[in-house]
Enzyme design. Sequence first.
Site, PDB file in Angstrom:
ATOM      1  N   LEU A 197      -5.047  75.537  51.642  1.00 37.87           N
ATOM      2  CA  LEU A 197      -4.670  76.767  52.341  1.00 37.87           C
ATOM      3  C   LEU A 197      -5.853  77.728  52.425  1.00 37.87           C
ATOM      4  O   LEU A 197      -6.110  78.329  53.468  1.00 37.87           O
ATOM      5  CB  LEU A 197      -3.500  77.435  51.614  1.00 37.87           C
ATOM      6  CG  LEU A 197      -2.949  78.719  52.236  1.00 37.87           C
ATOM      7  CD1 LEU A 197      -2.398  78.463  53.619  1.00 37.87           C
ATOM      8  CD2 LEU A 197      -1.880  79.331  51.339  1.00 37.87           C
ATOM      9  N   ASP A 218       0.814  77.053  37.068  1.00 42.45           N
ATOM     10  CA  ASP A 218       0.847  75.853  37.897  1.00 42.45           C
ATOM     11  C   ASP A 218      -0.062  74.758  37.363  1.00 42.45           C
ATOM     12  O   ASP A 218       0.247  73.571  37.491  1.00 42.45           O
ATOM     13  CB  ASP A 218       0.450  76.201  39.337  1.00 42.45           C
ATOM     14  CG  ASP A 218       1.539  76.972  40.070  1.00 42.45           C
ATOM     15  OD1 ASP A 218       2.686  76.944  39.608  1.00 42.45           O
ATOM     16  OD2 ASP A 218       1.233  77.592  41.095  1.00 42.45           O
TER      17      ASP A 218
END
Length: 295
Positions: free
Chosen positions: A196, A73
């Site tokens: 998160l 990512d």
Amino acid sequence: MPSRFRHAALVGKYQAPGSRKVIAGVAEFLGDQGLEVSLEATTAQACGLADYAALDAQAIGAQCDLAIVVGGDGTMLGTARQLARFNVPLVGINQGRLGFMTDIPIGELRETLAPMIAGDYEEEHRTMLEGSVKRRTGAGIDTLYETFAVNDVVVSRGAGAGMVELRVSAQEHFVANFRADGLIVASPTGSTAYALSAGGPILHPSIAGWVMVPIAAHSLSNRPIVLPDFGEISIEIVAGRDASVNFDHQSLASLLHGDVICVRRSEHRIRILHPRGWSYYATLRRKLFWNEGTE
């Protein structure tokens, strides 16, 4: 059916062990599919694959109609920041650990990528953050730094310092003064990253909003909040030492009291191509191990 592609740029996570062999294999496969293949300049230099043209971001934007990103990512984020302004679509090949954005496993490259190159894919657009740091001076207000972020903008306290106090406004309305270790403003894409882990909610990529998450807030009533993505969010450093701001890990340190971080929606969006049948919810199930439910 969209037309097939003509010229692909290959971007690789060249620091990973065995990357040269993997990137060379992907380049050969793309060539076998009838595409002209170029390598991103840093990838080409690191891998030493002299049979392919080496292009910088500007040249990729001008010459290529597809970018294949081999890595994790982080590699995808960096490539997206560079190429979003050129509207080049991205395909992610996962050579990392998590792979929220690089959704094609390296072991399934050939059977998955070949139909996509032929035009059988699903296209997704994702919003980006655009941020700046401003400082008041005797002559007015200076812009110290401007950049883009795909995931988040994070204001943090210094490593050896106590909490920072941050004055936050959104769409020209005062929100609150937060005393905390820091504050995260994340895009829907970034809602599954640092935000998160700090207790924020997951936002579906199609939602036109940001999530703002205090980090270890002094007051337990300072909770994450979802904000609309129009207008601007401003974060002023009120108190605290050695505060810094990170735009997807692009860091600016030693902020002063009175410095203001401005965050807004970028005019550029990321184009991501997925295999046919791709599902965001399936990605969440795999990556977050939501194993209780089955399709």
